[in-house]
Design a protein around this motif. Structure first.
Motif, PDB file in Angstrom:
ATOM      1  N   GLY A  96      -8.500  17.292  -1.182  1.00 29.22           N
ATOM      2  CA  GLY A  96      -7.920  15.960  -1.073  1.00 29.22           C
ATOM      3  C   GLY A  96      -6.859  15.720  -2.130  1.00 29.22           C
ATOM      4  N   PHE A  97      -7.133  16.120  -3.371  1.00 23.61           N
ATOM      5  CA  PHE A  97      -6.142  15.938  -4.433  1.00 23.61           C
ATOM      6  C   PHE A  97      -4.956  16.877  -4.255  1.00 23.61           C
ATOM      7  N   GLU A  98      -5.209  18.096  -3.763  1.00 28.07           N
ATOM      8  CA  GLU A  98      -4.093  19.013  -3.497  1.00 28.07           C
ATOM      9  C   GLU A  98      -3.170  18.436  -2.425  1.00 28.07           C
ATOM     10  N   GLN A  99      -3.726  17.771  -1.431  1.00 27.64           N
ATOM     11  CA  GLN A  99      -2.916  17.138  -0.397  1.00 27.64           C
ATOM     12  C   GLN A  99      -2.099  16.000  -0.986  1.00 27.64           C
ATOM     13  N   GLU A 100      -2.673  15.288  -1.952  1.00 30.40           N
ATOM     14  CA  GLU A 100      -1.917  14.228  -2.629  1.00 30.40           C
ATOM     15  C   GLU A 100      -0.708  14.814  -3.360  1.00 30.40           C
ATOM     16  N   VAL A 101      -0.867  15.984  -3.938  1.00 27.68           N
ATOM     17  CA  VAL A 101       0.260  16.630  -4.636  1.00 27.68           C
ATOM     18  C   VAL A 101       1.328  17.058  -3.637  1.00 27.68           C
ATOM     19  N   VAL A 102       0.890  17.664  -2.527  1.00 28.13           N
ATOM     20  CA  VAL A 102       1.840  18.133  -1.509  1.00 28.13           C
ATOM     21  C   VAL A 102       2.636  16.965  -0.935  1.00 28.13           C
ATOM     22  N   ASN A 103       1.957  15.854  -0.709  1.00 26.57           N
ATOM     23  CA  ASN A 103       2.590  14.689  -0.077  1.00 26.57           C
ATOM     24  C   ASN A 103       3.187  13.716  -1.086  1.00 26.57           C
ATOM     25  N   ASN A 105       7.002  12.611  -0.336  1.00 29.37           N
ATOM     26  CA  ASN A 105       7.129  11.885   0.921  1.00 29.37           C
ATOM     27  C   ASN A 105       6.411  10.539   0.866  1.00 29.37           C
ATOM     28  N   LYS A 106       5.286  10.492   0.173  1.00 30.95           N
ATOM     29  CA  LYS A 106       4.575   9.231   0.043  1.00 30.95           C
ATOM     30  C   LYS A 106       5.410   8.224  -0.733  1.00 30.95           C
ATOM     31  N   ASN A 107       6.098   8.664  -1.775  1.00 35.67           N
ATOM     32  CA  ASN A 107       6.959   7.780  -2.556  1.00 35.67           C
ATOM     33  C   ASN A 107       8.183   7.339  -1.755  1.00 35.67           C
ATOM     34  N   ILE A 108       8.713   8.254  -0.936  1.00 33.19           N
ATOM     35  CA  ILE A 108       9.860   7.896  -0.099  1.00 33.19           C
ATOM     36  C   ILE A 108       9.487   6.757   0.844  1.00 33.19           C
ATOM     37  N   ASP A 109       8.304   6.856   1.442  1.00 35.32           N
ATOM     38  CA  ASP A 109       7.859   5.816   2.372  1.00 35.32           C
ATOM     39  C   ASP A 109       7.682   4.486   1.646  1.00 35.32           C
ATOM     40  N   ILE A 110       7.103   4.519   0.460  1.00 31.05           N
ATOM     41  CA  ILE A 110       6.853   3.274  -0.271  1.00 31.05           C
ATOM     42  C   ILE A 110       8.171   2.614  -0.675  1.00 31.05           C
ATOM     43  N   VAL A 111       9.084   3.416  -1.204  1.00 31.69           N
ATOM     44  CA  VAL A 111      10.350   2.864  -1.723  1.00 31.69           C
ATOM     45  C   VAL A 111      11.215   2.335  -0.596  1.00 31.69           C
ATOM     46  N   THR A 112      11.258   3.067   0.515  1.00 30.25           N
ATOM     47  CA  THR A 112      12.174   2.667   1.592  1.00 30.25           C
ATOM     48  C   THR A 112      11.603   1.576   2.476  1.00 30.25           C
ATOM     49  N   LYS A 114       7.354   6.678 -11.698  1.00 27.08           N
ATOM     50  CA  LYS A 114       6.403   6.960 -10.613  1.00 27.08           C
ATOM     51  C   LYS A 114       6.867   8.076  -9.696  1.00 27.08           C
ATOM     52  N   ALA A 115       8.168   8.064  -9.322  1.00 28.83           N
ATOM     53  CA  ALA A 115       8.655   8.974  -8.298  1.00 28.83           C
ATOM     54  C   ALA A 115       9.155  10.303  -8.855  1.00 28.83           C
ATOM     55  N   ASP A 116       9.301  10.398 -10.166  1.00 27.18           N
ATOM     56  CA  ASP A 116       9.750  11.650 -10.771  1.00 27.18           C
ATOM     57  C   ASP A 116       8.524  12.547 -11.005  1.00 27.18           C
ATOM     58  N   PRO A 117       8.442  13.714 -10.379  1.00 29.16           N
ATOM     59  CA  PRO A 117       7.264  14.577 -10.541  1.00 29.16           C
ATOM     60  C   PRO A 117       6.960  14.949 -11.984  1.00 29.16           C
ATOM     61  N   LYS A 134       7.396  12.975 -14.546  1.00 24.40           N
ATOM     62  CA  LYS A 134       6.999  11.811 -15.327  1.00 24.40           C
ATOM     63  C   LYS A 134       5.802  11.063 -14.745  1.00 24.40           C
ATOM     64  N   SER A 135       5.490  11.281 -13.506  1.00 29.00           N
ATOM     65  CA  SER A 135       4.462  10.490 -12.815  1.00 29.00           C
ATOM     66  C   SER A 135       3.073  10.704 -13.423  1.00 29.00           C
ATOM     67  N   GLU A 136       2.454   9.608 -13.836  1.00 27.50           N
ATOM     68  CA  GLU A 136       1.081   9.681 -14.331  1.00 27.50           C
ATOM     69  C   GLU A 136       0.117   9.966 -13.193  1.00 27.50           C
ATOM     70  N   ASN A 137       0.407   9.419 -12.017  1.00 25.15           N
ATOM     71  CA  ASN A 137      -0.457   9.680 -10.865  1.00 25.15           C
ATOM     72  C   ASN A 137      -0.488  11.161 -10.516  1.00 25.15           C
ATOM     73  N   LEU A 138       0.714  11.769 -10.470  1.00 25.69           N
ATOM     74  CA  LEU A 138       0.781  13.188 -10.137  1.00 25.69           C
ATOM     75  C   LEU A 138       0.105  14.023 -11.218  1.00 25.69           C
ATOM     76  N   ALA A 139       0.331  13.643 -12.475  1.00 23.88           N
ATOM     77  CA  ALA A 139      -0.325  14.359 -13.567  1.00 23.88           C
ATOM     78  C   ALA A 139      -1.839  14.223 -13.472  1.00 23.88           C
ATOM     79  N   GLY A 140      -2.284  13.016 -13.060  1.00 18.26           N
ATOM     80  CA  GLY A 140      -3.724  12.793 -12.883  1.00 18.26           C
ATOM     81  C   GLY A 140      -4.291  13.660 -11.783  1.00 18.26           C
ATOM     82  N   TYR A 141      -3.557  13.759 -10.647  1.00 23.77           N
ATOM     83  CA  TYR A 141      -4.014  14.621  -9.565  1.00 23.77           C
ATOM     84  C   TYR A 141      -4.130  16.074 -10.028  1.00 23.77           C
TER      85      TYR A 141
END
Length: 937
Positions: free
Chosen positions: A241-248, A251-258, A383-386, A388-395
């Motif tokens: 599940g966390f690996e899928q969060e990294v892969v996506n 694209n997940k950020n693109i959807d949120i921002v746009t 958030k969207a910079d891989p 710098k993102s704390e979320n991505l680092a957390g994953y």
């Protein structure tokens, strides 16, 4: 009545039933009583005090002829087998030993469905239970230099002060007699070492015994962690599940921002999703084609729509100096803004002021846009910079941790951590016909293992128990040192019809605890370190003095009256971390400032027992007794800690006195030398300990008497009644000498105390439990020429009921009786092929029992599983004893031959995520090899 039966019955009555001072009777007294019977064939049995010695050895058959159900265990029968007190008690029916924290750690005992607090532990007739202890820790009591262990259930002889609903265990140290020196050395698995020396020799008019003993263990035994074993597929799924969060991630950020933050064409969105590198460049860029610029344009447009607020305009006018300009013209705060607006709309200056107005509006819009957009830019460029993102680092961190856990869990082998201990004991004892002087010292130095049921990672703990891999609790590597010392002086006299004696005893205990490792990375641990009392370190010191007068008086030829008056006073003082905090305005509503720091307990026991022969032959024996037992407990707290806080019902000095008269009866009928029937019954009154009465002032408090907290309510002592009936048979069976005792017992208990949560951060004791138990005990021994077989079996049926005074409606509901196996038994076979060799094998079976009292109802959870039952277990031991010479003995043995202890399982669907088996909270040591060399000079 023939001579053999007369002498046999005289010995039985004189030594066993002569009413309770049997520790002070000699075989000489019994022989003299037999002579009296021979001369008085047609008279009722004549009690005679005769000659007496202190602590004379009792005959082996006394266990069958005691007023109540009694067993004697002699440690010397198990020489070289490295057995502890809990090990020896496993051979007694009706007794259940609970190694709470594992072997060598905190251990308690229950009898016939009792609680551990309802069992009295005596050493040489002196109560070892301290008021500050919930129950006596059997692991701290050495059995070296012990002659016998007496175990009483049901009827308790009057020579033991107090009433105990479960029973009494009396540990009798050896009486020094002949000159003797013995040495013993032992080695066992898991770093186990043992050594002892005992010297006895004549001194003056008596004999002296000096002995010292040592025992230690690393305790790092191996076990399989079932939770870790089951964790692998669960952890892999979680990691996927966390690996899928990294892969996506992109694209997940693109959807949120746009979806609202920026406006770009769908074609560009699709391009970004197909080319994540282009998206990352877009996020990091600062020019026109960048996420920052797109966000700014979006926010500027939004600001143009939103800048209608007078407050925004007013603030920018103030910054531009317009307020000062109008103030200089005589305006003030109430009218300068209106004047400025009026000027802007004046026809004569419309063009000029309109330009100013537009410029001001532009500045307001720009400042508004700058403020909101800069916040969004900072947020989304992080958030969207891989990188710098704390979320991505957390994953990624979780993935790394999960990989580590899965790798560790793939090998579910664990080694118990912080399970080591070191114990030393010494005793010096001088004794003659009238005096006993004894001093003893015991020291326990040990770490305390962590529970495998928890840790700082509460979500993972049910699946992945990692406490034996690294520290997970806030407080780990818990180190405890306990020092116990006793002094005893005893004197006995014989004056005509009166045999009596007095005893003085002093007991000191010091328990020191310290958490050596504190996991400060967890925020809660830092809070607890600063605010929770006694968590980092604590020290409990107890000093107890006891004075006793007891004896026997011959009322007439068929009545012997026993009496006991016993008084003790104990003072316990407490010190520890965070106990020095005083009550202040800041923490006046905190329990931390109101911890108990001192307790007193006074116990008074007055007991009378009469042994009556009812027929000429002395085959009917009736033994009634009456007791008055009283306790006064006072709990103190430093008065400076108290004020008008929320816990205002807690007094700097809380006290309670309880006392009651109880009774018991025993009736015995001897039909012949092969068959005896025995029946006993009575009432009991278990006096409470210090914490149950006064609380500890921190986590455990007296209950408030009402909503306003005007005063405290204390629990009252537990009460109960019991009955048992025994058949005692001695005969030839299967070609062997056989002795069998079959006992049916029944007990009812009320007002049993239960610790319950009464407030947000405190607990109270309430008399919320009741229950009853019944069962059967079977003990049978067979002795052939070269074989011995000993069997003990217990069947126990217990029901328990609970109400919740703190939160419930006062009605009782059935709960599971915890740590009470329905079936338990012990079987030992000994084979002696020659005088130099003996081989023994023994097995101890413990049936299924529950570890949690709740009996859940409903479709989602079965009542059975809610009790977290422990699966039944059979532990086999075996060994060989060899005496190459008269003074040498070598013992080779293996405990838990099939390594069943570490395989112990608990089944639960409650409190633990998922289904299947888990380990007990504290796994049990398994297969253990040992060797012991003993030499007697």
């Amino acid at each position: 009545m023939d001579l053999v039966n007369k002498r046999y019955l005289a010995l039985a009555i004189a030594v066993s039933l002569g009413c309770g001072f049997a520790d002070s009777m000699s075989v000489a007294y019994a022989e003299e009583a037999a002579a009296v019977m021979e001369a008085a064939d047609d008279e009722l049995m004549d009690f005679d005090l005769g000659s007496l010695t202190v602590e004379a050895r009792r005959p082996d058959w006394e266990s069958k002829l005691s007023p109540g159900t009694m067993n004697i265990v002699r440690p010397d029968d198990f020489k070289g087998e490295q057995k502890s007190l809990p090990d020896l008690l496993l051979t007694v029916p009706g007794v259940h030993v609970r190694e709470v924290n594992g072997k060598g750690q905190y251990t308690t005992v229950t009898m016939r469905g009792s609680t551990a607090a309802q069992v009295g532990i005596f050493i040489d007739g002196v109560l070892a239970n301290l008021g500050g202890d919930t129950a006596v820790d059997l692991s701290t009591i050495p059995v070296k230099n012990v002659e016998r262990i007496e175990v009483y259930r049901g009827y308790i002889p009057s020579r033991f002060g107090g009433t105990f609903m479960g029973g009494v265990i009396n540990i009798v140290t050896k009486k020094p007699e002949t000159t003797n020196v013995s040495l013993e050395l032992g080695k066992s698995s898991y770093g186990g070492k043992r050594g002892s020396m005992e010297i006895t020799a004549p001194l003056g008019s008596g004999s002296l015994m000096v002995a010292t003993n040592y025992e230690s263990s690393d305790g790092d035994f191996k076990y399989k962690n079932y939770a870790a074993e089951r964790y692998v597929p669960v952890g892999q799924k979680e990691m996927e599940g966390f690996e899928q969060e990294v892969v996506n991630f992109n694209n997940k950020n693109i959807d949120i921002v746009t979806r609202g933050l920026i406006k770009i064409d769908q074609s560009q969105v699709d391009e970004f999703k197909n080319n994540n590198d282009a998206w990352v460049d877009y996020v990091r860029a600062s020019g026109e084609n960048s996420l920052a610029n797109a966000i700014y344009e979006n926010r500027y447009e939004y600001a143009q729509q939103r800048v209608t607020s007078a407050a925004d305009v007013e603030n920018i006018l103030i910054e531009k100096g317009y307020r000062d300009k109008y103030f200089a013209q005589g305006f003030d705060d109430s009218d300068w803004l209106a004047a400025a607006n009026e000027d802007w709309h004046n026809n004569t200056s419309w063009e000029r002021d309109q330009i100013i107005n537009d410029e001001i509006k532009k500045e307001v819009i720009k400042d508004y846009a700058d403020a909101s957009y800069q916040k969004d830019i900072n947020e989304w460029q992080t958030k969207a910079d891989p990188d710098k993102s704390e979320n991505l680092a957390g994953y990624k961190e979780k993935i790394a941790n999960l990989k580590k856990r899965i790798k560790e869990a793939q090998d579910a082998t664990r080694y118990r951590k912080y399970n080591d201990y070191e114990k030393t004991s010494s005793i010096i004892k001088w004794q003659n016909d009238n005096w006993v002087v004894k001093a003893s010292y015991n020291k326990t130095d040990r770490h305390m293992p962590d529970s495998v049921w928890g840790g700082s990672d509460a979500n993972a703990a049910p699946y992945y128990n990692n406490v034996d891999l690294y520290d997970t609790f806030y407080y780990s590597s818990k180190h405890q040192k306990q020092d116990d010392g006793t002094l005893m002086l005893q004197n006995r006299h014989n004056s005509g019809k009166l045999e009596w004696g007095w005893m003085l005893d002093y007991m000191h205990s010091n328990k020191h605890y310290k958490a050596e490792h504190i996991v400060i990375s967890n925020p809660l641990s830092e809070w607890e370190l600063q605010n929770t009392p006694l968590r980092e370190w604590s020290e409990y010191k107890s000093n107890k003095g006891t004075a006793q007068i007891d004896g026997s008086y011959k009322l007439n030829d068929n009545n012997m009256l026993d009496f006991l008056i016993n008084y003790s006073k104990e003072r316990m003082t407490i010190d520890g971390s965070n106990m020095d905090k005083v009550l202040s305005e800041e923490n006046k509503n905190s329990i931390v400032a109101q911890i108990r720091n001192k307790y007193d307990q006074e116990l008074l026991n007055i007991q009378l027992q009469d042994s009556i022969t009812l027929d000429k032959e002395g085959t009917w024996i009736f033994t009634p007794s009456v007791r008055y037992n009283q306790s006064k407990i006072v709990g103190y707290s430093d008065g400076k800690r108290f004020g008008d806080g929320y816990f205002k019902w807690i007094s700097p000095k809380d006290s309670q006195t309880n006392g009651k008269t109880t009774w018991q009866l025993a009736l015995k009928k001897e039909f012949n030398e092969n068959l005896t029937l025995r029946m006993t019954g009575g009432t009991y009154y278990r006096l409470l300990n210090m914490a149950e009465i006064a609380g500890d002032g921190a986590g455990v408090l007296p209950a408030p008497s009402n909503y306003n907290g005007d005063g405290a309510t204390f629990p009252v002592p537990e009460e109960g009644k019991q009955f048992d009936f025994s058949i005692i048979a001695n005969n030839k069976f299967l070609g062997a000498e056989n002795a069998t005792t079959l006992t049916y017992y029944w007990r009812d208990s009320t007002n049993m105390v239960q610790l319950e949560r009464a407030g947000r951060d405190y607990w109270c004791y309430f008399n919320d439990n009741k229950g009853h138990s019944k069962g059967v005990e079977l003990q049978s021994s067979f002795k052939w020429n070269k074989f011995d077989l000993d069997l003990q079996t217990t069947y126990l049926q217990t029901k328990a009921f609970n109400k919740h005074t703190a939160t419930g409606d006062g009605s009782y509901g059935e709960v599971w009786p915890t740590y009470q196996p329905k079936w338990e038994g012990n079987l030992r076979v000994t084979y002696r092929p020659s005088e130099k060799f003996s081989i023994f094998t023994e097995g101890h079976y413990t049936g299924e029992y529950f570890t949690y009292y709740s009996k859940a109802t409903g479709a989602t959870l079965s009542p059975y599983l809610s009790g977290k039952p422990v699966a039944s277990i059979l532990v086999m031991n075996s060994g060989l004893k060899w005496m190459p010479e008269k003074n040498w003995q070598l013992t080779f043995g293996c405990n838990d031959v099939f390594n069943e202890g570490p395989k112990s399982k608990i089944r639960s669907d409650s409190a633990f995520i998922g289904t299947g088996y888990i380990n007990p909270e504290f796994p049990i040591q398994g297969r253990t090899y040992y060797v012991t060399a003993r030499y007697q000079f």
